[in-house]
Design an enzyme around this catalytic site. Structure first.
Site, PDB file in Angstrom:
ATOM      1  CG  ASP A 180     -79.728 -24.024  75.561  1.00 47.81           C
ATOM      2  OD1 ASP A 180     -79.527 -23.061  74.809  1.00 47.81           O
ATOM      3  OD2 ASP A 180     -79.671 -25.207  75.187  1.00 47.81           O
ATOM      4  CD  GLU A 269     -66.295 -42.583  81.394  1.00 48.94           C
ATOM      5  OE1 GLU A 269     -66.481 -42.920  80.214  1.00 48.94           O
ATOM      6  OE2 GLU A 269     -67.211 -42.499  82.244  1.00 48.94           O
ATOM      7  CD  GLU A 347     -69.774 -37.804  75.209  1.00 52.74           C
ATOM      8  OE1 GLU A 347     -69.269 -38.524  74.323  1.00 52.74           O
ATOM      9  OE2 GLU A 347     -70.957 -37.914  75.581  1.00 52.74           O
ATOM     10  CE  LYS A 365     -54.621 -43.685  93.536  1.00 52.92           C
ATOM     11  NZ  LYS A 365     -54.372 -44.947  92.841  1.00 52.92           N
ATOM     12  NE  ARG A 399     -81.084 -37.100  72.300  1.00 53.85           N
ATOM     13  CZ  ARG A 399     -81.005 -35.792  72.467  1.00 53.85           C
ATOM     14  NH1 ARG A 399     -80.408 -35.298  73.548  1.00 53.85           N
ATOM     15  NH2 ARG A 399     -81.521 -34.962  71.585  1.00 53.85           N
ATOM     16  CE  LYS A 422     -80.666 -38.663  80.137  1.00 55.40           C
ATOM     17  NZ  LYS A 422     -80.843 -37.759  78.986  1.00 55.40           N
TER      18      LYS A 422
END
Length: 460
Positions: A180, A269, A347, A365, A399, A422
């Site tokens: 970053d 996803e 996302e 798939k 979060r 995480k």
């Protein structure tokens, strides 16, 4: 005299005894020589075994500055990693060992390298590679034949970035690190120094000022994926993108076996949820004062190509064909451009490419209903505060995401996912240390997970 004379042996007996001693010595020497020759032959046989990389093959893969390092450490069974606490007991869920480790880590003042210290250490590659033991791995021929690329999006904590890199590092893979632009300069210096020591690790050619929930987060991954497509030294099969707070639940050898079963199918996803349409029906921008993404209240035009906007994770396992499509296909590029003023496009972009079968996106798939098959979402395990049913978090929520603690390891090691998110190196430090011990010892003992689960995923 008579008393001493009774202990004297006849001359003939003495000669026989000397002769017997000589024969015994000769037999002993013969046995020793035969034993060591056998051990030498056995070691040479082990070194030739497919489970370890030969120096010749390693030299073909690596650049000069790492050949000697890897070449002298092709031990078929490196010494197992052991921590100060009983990690095996903790991973097995033993309450006594978990309690004992908790007490120790609460009493002991752990000292970790600062970002600056990490960078200074890595300036001397010999010291860096020796300190963090980048020679402690073995690589099978199957792994050599199936290289993987990684895109790491990092912001802080050089110690944790290095721990993740070391866990997934193999000399035949490829690693792009996006730092970053707004991070502490010491982080960039440390990552550049580390990349200089490992020839298949490089810094992204273009760095973004990453804003949480903004487009720049997605652009950072696109930058690394573009660089990896142009990276000629490694013909990787898949890209896996990771934040520094993830850690592998599977060894490199296991990941290779699983991705080979997927055979080009991506793990992305993707769901459809009308409740989340506000993310893309309204125009968003980054507030220059707060540096947060906020809505304008202005209506946003519909997406191109009549696509249905999907929602999913920012992280996944992407086949090479998918990455090439996402970066270079005209339709994909227009959809990418459309996401720039939406909320958290990282996302939605991957999920939207997967959701819309008419785009011709490779590596997806679908079920009989035409929706992406949820069973192949095996990339990342994450424990949300709002999950139903909600697994217990033995750490703490940040979060709405569980930062894992010691009590979570027993559940995590049985997960079918490839990675977990995480961890934090300074929070319950033995948690990540025990994961490091577990994943390393699995890799050197070639302990494999049951692959039938993944084979079933690919059955219609």
């Amino acid at each position: 005299m008579g008393m001493y004379a009774c202990f004297e042996r006849p001359p003939t007996m003495n000669r026989k005894r000397k002769l017997m001693k000589s024969l015994l010595k000769l037999v002993f020497l013969i046995v020793v020589v035969v034993f060591f020759n056998h051990m030498k032959a056995e070691n040479e046989s082990i070194e030739r075994h497919d489970a370890s990389v030969s120096i010749l093959k390693t030299k073909k893969v690596l650049k000069n500055n790492i050949r000697v390092l890897i070449g002298r450490n092709l031990n078929p069974m490196p010494k197992l990693l052991v921590n100060e606490v009983n990690c095996q007991g903790i991973i097995e869920g033993d309450e006594w060992h978990i309690s004992y480790a908790s007490k120790i880590q609460n009493r002991v003042g752990f000292k970790f390298l600062t970002d600056r210290e990490m960078g200074k250490l890595a300036k001397n590659c010999d010291v860096f590679l020796k300190t963090f033991e980048y020679n402690r791995f073995t690589v099978s021929q199957e792994e050599l034949d199936f290289p993987i690329a990684y895109s790491l999006i990092v912001y802080k904590d050089a110690v944790q970035i290095e721990m993740l890199l070391r866990a997934i590092y193999r000399p035949h893979n490829a690693y792009c690190i996006h730092v970053d632009k707004s991070s502490n300069p010491n982080i960039l210096d440390a990552m550049k120094a580390i990349a200089n020591c490992l020839p298949n690790v490089f810094i992204a050619s273009k760095l973004e000022d990453v804003i949480y929930e903004g487009y720049s987060r997605l652009q950072a991954d696109i930058n690394c994926m573009t660089d990896l497509l142009h990276y000629a030294d490694v013909k990787w099969k898949y890209v896996i993108n990771l934040p520094a707070q993830e850690y592998p639940l599977k060894t490199n050898a296991e990941i290779v076996k699983i991705l080979k079963i997927l055979n080009g199918t991506c793990s992305i996803e993707s769901i459809y949820d009308e409740v989340l349409h506000k993310r893309t029906n309204e125009i968003y921008f980054v507030n220059p004062w707060s540096l947060k993404v906020q809505g304008t209240g202005l209506h946003k035009r519909p997406p191109p190509y009549s696509v249905v906007v999907g929602k999913g994770s920012a992280y996944g396992a992407f086949s090479r064909k998918f990455v090439d499509f996402a970066v270079n296909d005209m339709k994909a590029r227009e959809i990418l451009k459309w996401t720039e003023d939406t909320f958290s496009p990282d996302e939605t972009f991957w999920a939207t490419l997967a959701m819309n079968k008419h785009l011709g996106t490779p590596g997806i798939k679908y079920t009989a209903s035409g929706m992406p098959d949820q069973r192949v979402w095996i990339s990342t395990s994450i424990t949300w505060d709002f999950s139903k049913p909600k697994p217990k978090c033995h750490g703490r929520y940040v979060r709405n995401v569980c930062v894992f603690g010691l009590g979570d390891l027993h559940r995590l090691v049985s997960e079918k996912k490839l990675f977990a998110n995480k961890f934090h190196y300074a929070y319950q430090p033995f948690t990540l240390m025990c994961m490091e011990e577990w994943i390393f010892n699995k890799s050197v003992t070639y302990s494999y997970t049951d692959l039938d689960y993944y084979r079933d995923l690919m059955n219609d």
